[in-house]
Design a protein around this motif. Structure first.
Motif, PDB file in Angstrom:
ATOM      1  N   HIS A  60      52.728 -64.868  57.920  1.00 34.27           N
ATOM      2  CA  HIS A  60      51.895 -65.063  59.121  1.00 34.27           C
ATOM      3  C   HIS A  60      51.090 -63.807  59.426  1.00 34.27           C
ATOM      4  O   HIS A  60      51.285 -62.766  58.803  1.00 34.27           O
ATOM      5  CB  HIS A  60      52.717 -65.529  60.318  1.00 34.27           C
ATOM      6  CG  HIS A  60      53.735 -64.544  60.823  1.00 34.27           C
ATOM      7  ND1 HIS A  60      54.865 -64.200  60.108  1.00 34.27           N
ATOM      8  CD2 HIS A  60      53.798 -63.846  61.977  1.00 34.27           C
ATOM      9  CE1 HIS A  60      55.579 -63.341  60.810  1.00 34.27           C
ATOM     10  NE2 HIS A  60      54.954 -63.093  61.950  1.00 34.27           N
ATOM     11  N   HIS A  62      50.831 -61.706  62.025  1.00 34.13           N
ATOM     12  CA  HIS A  62      51.259 -60.530  62.787  1.00 34.13           C
ATOM     13  C   HIS A  62      51.169 -59.267  61.921  1.00 34.13           C
ATOM     14  O   HIS A  62      51.529 -59.287  60.742  1.00 34.13           O
ATOM     15  CB  HIS A  62      52.696 -60.703  63.298  1.00 34.13           C
ATOM     16  CG  HIS A  62      52.772 -61.526  64.547  1.00 34.13           C
ATOM     17  ND1 HIS A  62      53.860 -62.302  64.861  1.00 34.13           N
ATOM     18  CD2 HIS A  62      51.890 -61.682  65.559  1.00 34.13           C
ATOM     19  CE1 HIS A  62      53.645 -62.904  66.019  1.00 34.13           C
ATOM     20  NE2 HIS A  62      52.448 -62.551  66.471  1.00 34.13           N
ATOM     21  N   ASP A  64      52.890 -56.608  61.711  1.00 33.60           N
ATOM     22  CA  ASP A  64      54.096 -56.090  61.044  1.00 33.60           C
ATOM     23  C   ASP A  64      54.423 -56.899  59.784  1.00 33.60           C
ATOM     24  O   ASP A  64      55.372 -56.590  59.066  1.00 33.60           O
ATOM     25  CB  ASP A  64      55.295 -56.030  62.009  1.00 33.60           C
ATOM     26  CG  ASP A  64      55.687 -57.377  62.557  1.00 33.60           C
ATOM     27  OD1 ASP A  64      54.786 -58.161  62.913  1.00 33.60           O
ATOM     28  OD2 ASP A  64      56.895 -57.679  62.626  1.00 33.60           O
ATOM     29  N   HIS A  65      53.625 -57.924  59.514  1.00 32.99           N
ATOM     30  CA  HIS A  65      53.775 -58.697  58.259  1.00 32.99           C
ATOM     31  C   HIS A  65      52.537 -58.589  57.360  1.00 32.99           C
ATOM     32  O   HIS A  65      52.633 -58.754  56.148  1.00 32.99           O
ATOM     33  CB  HIS A  65      54.070 -60.170  58.576  1.00 32.99           C
ATOM     34  CG  HIS A  65      55.418 -60.367  59.194  1.00 32.99           C
ATOM     35  ND1 HIS A  65      56.495 -60.863  58.510  1.00 32.99           N
ATOM     36  CD2 HIS A  65      55.865 -60.074  60.447  1.00 32.99           C
ATOM     37  CE1 HIS A  65      57.553 -60.870  59.305  1.00 32.99           C
ATOM     38  NE2 HIS A  65      57.192 -60.402  60.490  1.00 32.99           N
ATOM     39  N   HIS A 161      56.066 -70.141  64.957  1.00 32.05           N
ATOM     40  CA  HIS A 161      56.206 -68.794  65.552  1.00 32.05           C
ATOM     41  C   HIS A 161      54.865 -68.278  66.062  1.00 32.05           C
ATOM     42  O   HIS A 161      54.784 -67.601  67.082  1.00 32.05           O
ATOM     43  CB  HIS A 161      56.799 -67.884  64.475  1.00 32.05           C
ATOM     44  CG  HIS A 161      56.700 -66.424  64.727  1.00 32.05           C
ATOM     45  ND1 HIS A 161      57.466 -65.786  65.677  1.00 32.05           N
ATOM     46  CD2 HIS A 161      55.922 -65.465  64.157  1.00 32.05           C
ATOM     47  CE1 HIS A 161      57.160 -64.493  65.662  1.00 32.05           C
ATOM     48  NE2 HIS A 161      56.228 -64.270  64.772  1.00 32.05           N
ATOM     49  N   ASP A 186      59.073 -65.227  60.168  1.00 29.32           N
ATOM     50  CA  ASP A 186      59.627 -65.163  61.517  1.00 29.32           C
ATOM     51  C   ASP A 186      59.834 -66.593  62.002  1.00 29.32           C
ATOM     52  O   ASP A 186      58.914 -67.411  61.932  1.00 29.32           O
ATOM     53  CB  ASP A 186      58.674 -64.427  62.464  1.00 29.32           C
ATOM     54  CG  ASP A 186      58.693 -62.915  62.230  1.00 29.32           C
ATOM     55  OD1 ASP A 186      59.495 -62.462  61.386  1.00 29.32           O
ATOM     56  OD2 ASP A 186      57.911 -62.202  62.884  1.00 29.32           O
ATOM     57  N   HIS A 406      60.153 -65.701  68.971  1.00 28.22           N
ATOM     58  CA  HIS A 406      61.265 -65.747  68.014  1.00 28.22           C
ATOM     59  C   HIS A 406      62.397 -66.646  68.498  1.00 28.22           C
ATOM     60  O   HIS A 406      62.725 -66.654  69.679  1.00 28.22           O
ATOM     61  CB  HIS A 406      61.860 -64.341  67.839  1.00 28.22           C
ATOM     62  CG  HIS A 406      61.018 -63.441  66.997  1.00 28.22           C
ATOM     63  ND1 HIS A 406      61.144 -63.368  65.635  1.00 28.22           N
ATOM     64  CD2 HIS A 406      60.028 -62.580  67.322  1.00 28.22           C
ATOM     65  CE1 HIS A 406      60.286 -62.489  65.159  1.00 28.22           C
ATOM     66  NE2 HIS A 406      59.583 -61.998  66.162  1.00 28.22           N
TER      67      HIS A 406
END
Ligand SMILES: [Zn+2]
Ligand SMILES: [Zn+2]
Length: 500
Positions: A60, A62, A64-65, A161, A186, A406
């Motif tokens: 996805h 985000h 942090d991904h 998510h 996530d 989450h």
């Protein structure tokens, strides 16, 4: 198949797992390390050569991904980034924004460095690197079998998510053996506005699973939203404004969706809702383009000809000028602005103008990391520094916990116990130690074998591993998971034909 766990091992950011299947090098996500402990060196280091990476399978958008894909491009990546179509669209605004933040950070550091007589540093990547990296992205719908090469097929399942978020089923074939690996990405929170609930997956030999809230339970989202409506009503009565620091992508649209309900029920009057974040505005239009992924409730709005992300009294500010104009409003403004933790962006101006007024309210709708301005306010500081100026905290402060993207402990448990056959082993990632140990204990009571992954741990799987499904079972499984109501006959036939 070899898995090297690299990012988000015993931590929640920097998601990245390295797979070697046959002679191919595949990354599951390539996120940025974020937050207090994020060391530049960690973000700069790759335990592989960028030009040797064949695929990045992205769960996805985000940061942090996805946030280090532009760096991978900058270092010579020539492969493909495989994701859902909505993820590709969200990345097209989120990655350039991240590049812009990298540039601004480097500039800020360099001002200091030059005063110290040191050499300037380059940003991790630029906004332009991010834009160019987008040409390597390929977007697919959910529930289709995507053949990456001879030996690996993948299927994206809706993770519920974030718009476009996916769990990934990987079906690897080596020497006539089939290994099914599921990467959870996530896992979404059930009942989130707009999004469908997370998919249940039936078969896996191995699972790489997130455990962000493996030890916590969320409060009910509906209750939080009702509180938001009454907070707004009270604040308007007191003669103040409501400031909502919000993540631009995802959370902002969820809040808008809920406010739409209250406005249309005539519960919210005498207020104007402003979205004051260029990224949030762009993200909202991407949400509008991907209505096909909405849940039933949101689709019902559309069928009635009512867009749930538009309502009377909703204004998207555009220019800096329009944003500054908001500072003059004394009463009746609900201002949703980024960043969600109040570290940067236009939200800081709104805090400066409203935090000291006792008739105003500040409503937090997302997680506040330690060390951020948002956290300082939530923790009850009476004075904070904004743009170098000391501001008294007189406004009412609210922290709504229920709005989480989450799954909580219950949601994670439900997902991992939803497999028809227990997976052989579950690798726990994307969580802090406490959460992981607590969740491991919980699923071990169900006889699910699990392992808390250490950074850089390498695991070889394959010998004797196989779940053989008959053709019929396989077909039934695929059809059951297809969103047949929203697929054309041709699309269904195409998938079925491939399987027979
Ligand atoms: Zn996420
Ligand atoms: Zn994450």
């Amino acid at each position: 198949m070899k898995i090297q766990f690299y990012g988000a091992a015993r931590t929640v950011t920097g998601s990245c797992h390295i797979l070697r299947i046959k002679d191919k090098l595949i990354l599951l996500d390539l996120g940025l390390y974020q937050g207090n402990g994020a060391i530049e060196k960690e973000n700069e280091y790759f335990p592989f050569n960028a030009n040797e990476v064949d695929y990045v399978i992205l769960s996805h958008a985000h940061i942090d991904h996805s946030g280090r894909i532009p760096l991978l491009y900058k270092r010579g990546f020539k492969g493909q980034v495989i994701c859902t179509d909505a993820t590709k669209d969200l990345c097209s605004v989120m990655l350039p924004d991240s590049g812009y933040i990298q540039e601004a950070e480097a500039e800020w550091k360099n001002r200091k460095r030059i005063r110290q007589g040191l050499k300037g540093i380059d940003p991790l990547y630029t906004s332009n690197d991010a834009v160019e990296s987008l040409t390597f992205f390929k977007g697919y719908p959910y529930d289709n079998i995507i053949k990456l090469f001879d030996g690996l097929e993948i299927i994206f399942r809706d993770a519920g998510h974030l718009l476009g978020s996916a769990m990934v089923e990987l079906i690897a074939k080596e020497d006539n053996k089939e290994i099914r690996l599921v990467y959870s990405g996530d896992i979404g929170n059930k009942g989130l506005p707009i999004l469908k609930d997370p998919s249940k997956i039936k078969y896996a030999d191995y699972v790489i699973m997130e455990t962000t809230y493996g030890d916590r339970f969320h409060t009910k989202m509906e209750e939080d939203m009702k509180s938001l409506a009454s907070i707004i009503k009270d604040t308007v009565k007191r003669g103040g404004n409501v400031i909502i620091p919000s993540f631009a992508v995802g959370r902002t649209q969820e809040v808008l969706y809920m406010l739409n309900k209250y406005v249309e029920n005539n519960e919210l009057k005498n207020c104007t809702v402003y979205v004051d974040s260029p990224l949030a505005t762009e993200a909202t239009s991407i949400f509008k383009r991907h209505e096909k992924y909405y849940d039933e409730e949101a689709k019902k709005y559309l069928e009635r000809g009512d867009n749930p992300l538009e309502f009377k009294g909703l204004v998207f500010t555009k220019s800096q000028q329009e944003s500054s104009e908001l500072n003059k409003i004394q009463n009746g403004a609900v201002i949703i602005s980024a960043s969600g933790m109040c570290e940067a962006g236009r939200i800081k101006h709104h805090l400066k103008h409203n935090l000291w007024r006792k008739e105003c309210s500040i409503v937090f709708v997302g997680y506040q990391a330690e060390g951020t301005l948002g956290r300082t306010i939530v923790d009850g500081s009476k004075k904070v520094r904004v743009f170098g100026e000391e501001i008294a905290v007189n406004a009412k402060i609210y922290n709504l916990h229920g709005l989480s993207g989450h799954a909580d402990r219950n949601g994670l448990y439900e997902w991992i116990t939803g497999f028809v056959k227990k997976p052989k082993r579950v690798f726990l990632v994307h969580g802090d130690a406490e959460s992981m140990f607590s969740f491991k204990e919980l699923i071990e009571n169900e006889n699910i074998d699990s392992e808390i992954i250490a950074p850089n741990q390498v695991i070889e799987i394959g010998e004797g591993d196989e779940i053989k499904l008959s053709k019929k079972d396989k077909l039934l499984e695929i059809i059951k998971n297809m969103d047949v109501d929203h697929m054309s006959k041709d699309e269904i036939i195409k998938i079925v034909e491939r399987e027979i």
